[in-house]
Write an enzyme that holds these catalytic residues in place. Structure first.
Site, PDB file in Angstrom:
ATOM      1  N   LEU B 234       0.705  -1.274   0.168  1.00  0.00           N
ATOM      2  CA  LEU B 234      -0.146  -0.033   0.260  1.00  0.00           C
ATOM      3  C   LEU B 234       0.724   1.409  -0.126  1.00  0.00           C
ATOM      4  CD1 LEU B 234      -2.753   1.465   0.090  1.00  0.00           C
ATOM      5  CD2 LEU B 234      -2.413   1.158   2.532  1.00  0.00           C
ATOM      6  N   HIS B 235       0.619   2.420  -0.627  1.00  0.00           N
ATOM      7  CA  HIS B 235       1.375   2.833  -1.088  1.00  0.00           C
ATOM      8  C   HIS B 235       0.454   4.315  -1.981  1.00  0.00           C
ATOM      9  CE1 HIS B 235       2.445   1.357  -4.714  1.00  0.00           C
ATOM     10  NE2 HIS B 235       2.927   2.545  -5.470  1.00  0.00           N
ATOM     11  N   PHE B 236       1.190   6.068  -1.425  1.00  0.00           N
ATOM     12  CA  PHE B 236       0.379   6.499  -2.172  1.00  0.00           C
ATOM     13  C   PHE B 236       1.330   7.556  -2.991  1.00  0.00           C
ATOM     14  CE2 PHE B 236      -4.159   6.846  -1.097  1.00  0.00           C
ATOM     15  CZ  PHE B 236      -4.255   6.071   0.238  1.00  0.00           C
TER      16      PHE B 236
END
Lengths: 416, 435
Positions: B234-236
């Protein structure tokens, strides 16, 4: 890449002015800047002349940090419910609120950045928190001598609510449907409905105002905006001749040094630390920008140093090897951090933790060098940050501002 | 006190094929072995999500602190330490002439190595696989700071002593192959090894970061699996570019619902006159209201295997959601070779209007027409978009009035079906009346 570690900072009893006095001086300075913004260019009589112009308008100065309002007309104050004191020195976004269309805000921001005229409907908020629709007409006024935007003028014409059936015809119905010859129909309808001469300033019925997505201005309102704009421009042009710092609605094409755009100056003005920008493309790499903090650190005034090479800070006791190091880094377009002895205008010395970095614009080429100074002796800002970290913050902020230079958006939409 | 350390240059380059095994755990990585004991600086943001213009107290952090001093400054520091694969500011960039202002960049160095496709591209939800590359393997020198909620009323910065023992830390790390200056990754709860999927808490964290940065030019983006995310952790992403994105300038039309504004105050609109169909979320009494609406929409999409991209814009006030289908089309051989040759994978930045081009020829010939055609391939068709939108609305508790159905059939002037990508509707300015 040359990156030196910072030696431990000893406290020495050098000459420094206490920070609080500096803060006071700065606050006083900004008030003076607001007051002088108009008189310095248009003479002391400009306020009177502007007061005679009917209408609601503001004048802002993009050359002052924060792009503050420097003039508000009587009409504007009456419409918005604010007093002059509450408005001067503040930024125009103070009149925006929760239901103000964000895209409209974007358009205004871009028009300012691109230094062009814009006419747009906008939902603003009065002092009492009530929203109202205005036709917002923004235009720049350029100084003929340096080509920079001297001021922005924002004329505002209230757009009253039309009669119910007309708003339904325009706003009701299918969303997203595009009308063909709609404009003409609306115009004629609006003229019928626009005998709402009485009390245009007060929109009593605020219910549902915020739910309106937009409110078109009539031709009448657009004319009022243009007329006011012309009167203001005429007054400013006329009075600018009294001081010799003439303005015009068009930017004159200058040979030689192209001025820093007002949007860049605005961005740089937000950086509250001592730094200068130098231009390596020009002979002798002159200073093209100096922050207020640099001026207070060194004791020079802006006009004394703009256009000059940065080396006036050096003197007999400044280590030659360090200067050589800086020059070498510049040669290979690298950043460097050095510590050197520098001289203020009054001859006093200070240890300068200097960071120099190339700054590229959208073409990918080096457009400027940024020199960030830290007086080793200055009281720490209490945030537990190393000076170097603060310097790099300046570099980062300058780099992103300059990167968008020459990334000209072009006329994306013709403003009506 | 943040200090400069001398570190060896580029150890972890997560775009390499062979990410390799960490060399034991003296590596100072972001795994459970090293991170809790690390001394990374922690930026603790305050609880009030909409910071007002306050008077500056002596101890309060200045308004530009987060973005300029901390994020960009630290980024510059990593640049000086040689941690990036190239200097992105040396890459030429321009705005393509035209009405929309697409932004093109010539970056020949970004794609020197092929992107590893370590997972299937036809499933939006896939389990986290610790054997594949993920962010716990990244070296701490690539982390700029931790980003977490503070208990109190003021944001502050402090050096972690590893003893907080509370929640799983979230970090902001550099992207070693940046698209623009300041390109970072926000990795929520890195130790929890979450796969690339949206949840409410993480999405709120992303909005908080946008809000904290406080600049309309600092945006965050999210790519789901199947919409060109390359790492299933999970990453932005986020970076800074001081021009408006074309998608931000595009007109929108509010989608009417029976409740008027939803209870939370969030409005949903659809994009008009833009090659990719999308929804725009704005408003909300609290940031969390906006975050939850978008997150719930994304959760529906990912549960139904529809890839999508999200752009967080305007300091967290506007969020764009784009369901897409390009990867599927590509796999089915439905994308024209000319577009494939430019090797542009339309992820969130491309869809928003910022394209990184690898070949000089493509950069020099870049036209608005090309950008439009590429992005039109990404978009769901009108029918499919309408269907998806209806389901999303149901999932987030909004109800459209009945007459919407009739008007849909009458819509002819809105963004064309993907079967006719050449047609870029251009209506004369004076005739556009927006509801």
């Amino acid at each position: 890449m040359v990156a030196l570690t910072i030696p431990s900072i000893g406290r020495r009893a050098e000459n420094t002015s206490p920070p609080s006095a500096v803060a006071e001086v700065m606050a006083g300075c900004s008030r003076r800047l607001i007051d002088q913004s108009l008189t310095a260019r248009y003479s002391d009589w400009i306020a009177e002349a502007l007061d005679e112009i009917q209408g609601c308008f503001l004048i802002t100065d993009p050359g002052v940090a924060g792009h503050p309002i420097v003039f508000a007309s009587h009409g504007f104050l009456a419409m918005s419910g604010y007093s002059r004191e509450e408005v001067l020195g503040r930024n125009g976004r103070m009149f925006q609120g929760p239901a103000t269309n964000r895209r409209s805000v974007l358009e205004i921001r871009e028009a300012i950045r691109e230094e062009r005229t814009l006419q747009i409907s906008l939902l603003n908020y009065r002092k009492d928190g009530t929203p109202h629709w205005i036709l917002f007409h923004l235009f720049p006024v350029f100084g003929v001598d340096d080509g920079r935007v001297a001021h922005f003028v924002a004329v505002q014409v209230p757009i009253p609510r039309r009669s119910r059936s007309l708003s339904e015809a325009r706003c009701g119905g299918a969303r997203g449907r595009l009308f063909g010859a709609c404009r003409n129909e609306v115009r004629s309808d609006c003229d019928l409905g626009c005998n709402l001469a009485a009390d245009l300033f007060v929109d009593v019925d605020n219910r549902g105002l915020e739910a309106e997505e937009s409110r078109e201005a009539s031709e009448q309102e657009k004319e009022r905006a243009s007329d006011a704009a012309n009167s203001i421009l005429s007054a400013l042009t006329q009075y600018s001749k009294l001081t010799g710092r003439v303005v015009s609605s068009q930017r004159s094409r200058l040979a030689g040094i192209s001025p820093l755009s007002s949007s860049l100056i605005l961005s740089l003005g937000r950086i509250k630390q001592s730094f200068v920008l130098t231009d390596p493309q020009l002979p002798d790499m002159p200073i093209v920008y100096a922050s207020d903090e640099f001026l207070s650190l060194t004791g020079y005034s802006r006009h004394e140093i703009l256009g000059h090479n940065y080396e006036f800070l050096n003197g007999p006791d400044t280590e030659v090897e360090v200067l050589h190091q800086i020059r070498q880094s510049i040669q290979v377009e690298c950043a460097c951090t050095v510590r050197l002895l520098n001289y203020r205008k009054d001859g006093s010395l200070f240890w300068n933790l200097l960071h120099v970095s190339p700054v590229r614009n959208a073409s990918g080429k080096v457009a400027f060098y940024v020199n960030v100074q830290i007086d080793e002796n200055a009281k720490s800002d209490g945030l537990g940050l190393s000076p170097h970290m603060r310097q790099l913050g300046v570099v980062g902020a300058v780099k992103v501002a300059v990167r968008s230079l020459s990334l000209c958006a072009g006329p994306s939409r013709p403003s009506s | 006190m943040l200090s400069i350390k001398r570190v060896p240059t580029v150890l972890s380059n997560y775009q390499e094929e062979n990410a390799g095994e960490p060399l034991g755990c003296g590596r100072s990585c972001l795994g459970k072995c090293c991170l809790p004991a690390s001394k990374l600086p922690v930026y603790a943001f305050k609880n009030d999500p909409r910071p007002k213009a306050s008077s500056v107290g002596t101890d309060e952090l200045p308004p530009d602190f987060f973005l300029n001093t901390l994020l960009l400054g630290q980024w510059e520091d990593r640049m000086n330490r040689g941690l990036f694969r190239y200097d992105v500011t040396a890459c030429e960039t321009k705005v393509i002439p035209g009405d929309h202002g697409f932004i093109a960049q010539l970056n020949e160095g970004r794609h020197l190595k092929k992107r590893p496709t370590e997972f299937r591209v036809d499933r939006v939800l896939q389990a986290f696989d610790p054997a594949k590359f993920n962010f716990t393997k990244v070296g701490q020198e690539e982390v700029l700071f931790r980003f977490e909620a503070a208990g109190g009323d003021e944001a502050h910065l402090f050096e972690s002593d590893g003893n907080e023992g509370t929640k799983s830390p979230s970090v902001v790390a550099i992207n070693v192959s940046p698209i623009e200056y300041g390109h970072v990754l926000l990795i929520p709860r890195v130790l929890d090894s979450l796969p690339q999927r949206i949840d409410q808490e993480s999405f709120l964290l992303a909005l908080r970061m946008a809000s904290e940065a406080g600049s309309p030019y600092f945006r965050l983006g999210y790519n789901s699996l199947g919409a060109f995310a390359t790492i299933n952790h999970l990453h932005f992403q986020a970076y800074y570019l001081s021009v408006p994105f074309p998608v931000e300038k595009a007109p929108t039309a509010k989608i009417p619902t029976n409740q008027g504004r939803s209870k939370s105050g969030v409005t949903v609109s659809r994009l008009l006159n833009y090659p990719v169909r999308g929804l725009v979320y704005e408003g909300g009494k609290h940031l969390k209201d906006l975050a939850d609406m978008v997150a719930n929409s994304c959760i529906w999409l990912q549960s139904n295997n529809i890839p999508f991209n999200v752009l967080i814009s305007d300091s967290g006030r506007r969020v764009f959601l784009f369901p897409q289908c390009y990867a599927e089309k590509q796999a089915l051989g439905e994308v024209g070779q000319e577009l494939l040759d430019t090797q542009v994978n339309p992820a969130v930045w491309e869809i928003s209007g910022h394209m990184v081009l690898k070949r000089k020829k493509d950069y020099e010939e870049a036209s608005e027409d090309y950008a439009w055609r590429l992005l039109a391939e990404v978009s769901l068709s009108e029918e499919r978009f309408h269907e998806v939108k209806t389901y999303i609305f149901e999932a987030i508790g909004l109800v459209e009035p009945e007459e919407e159905m009739i008007h849909e059939e009458e819509e002819k002037g809105t963004p064309s079906n993907s079967s006719d990508p050449m047609h870029a509707p251009q209506f004369p300015e004076g005739c556009l009346i927006l509801q």
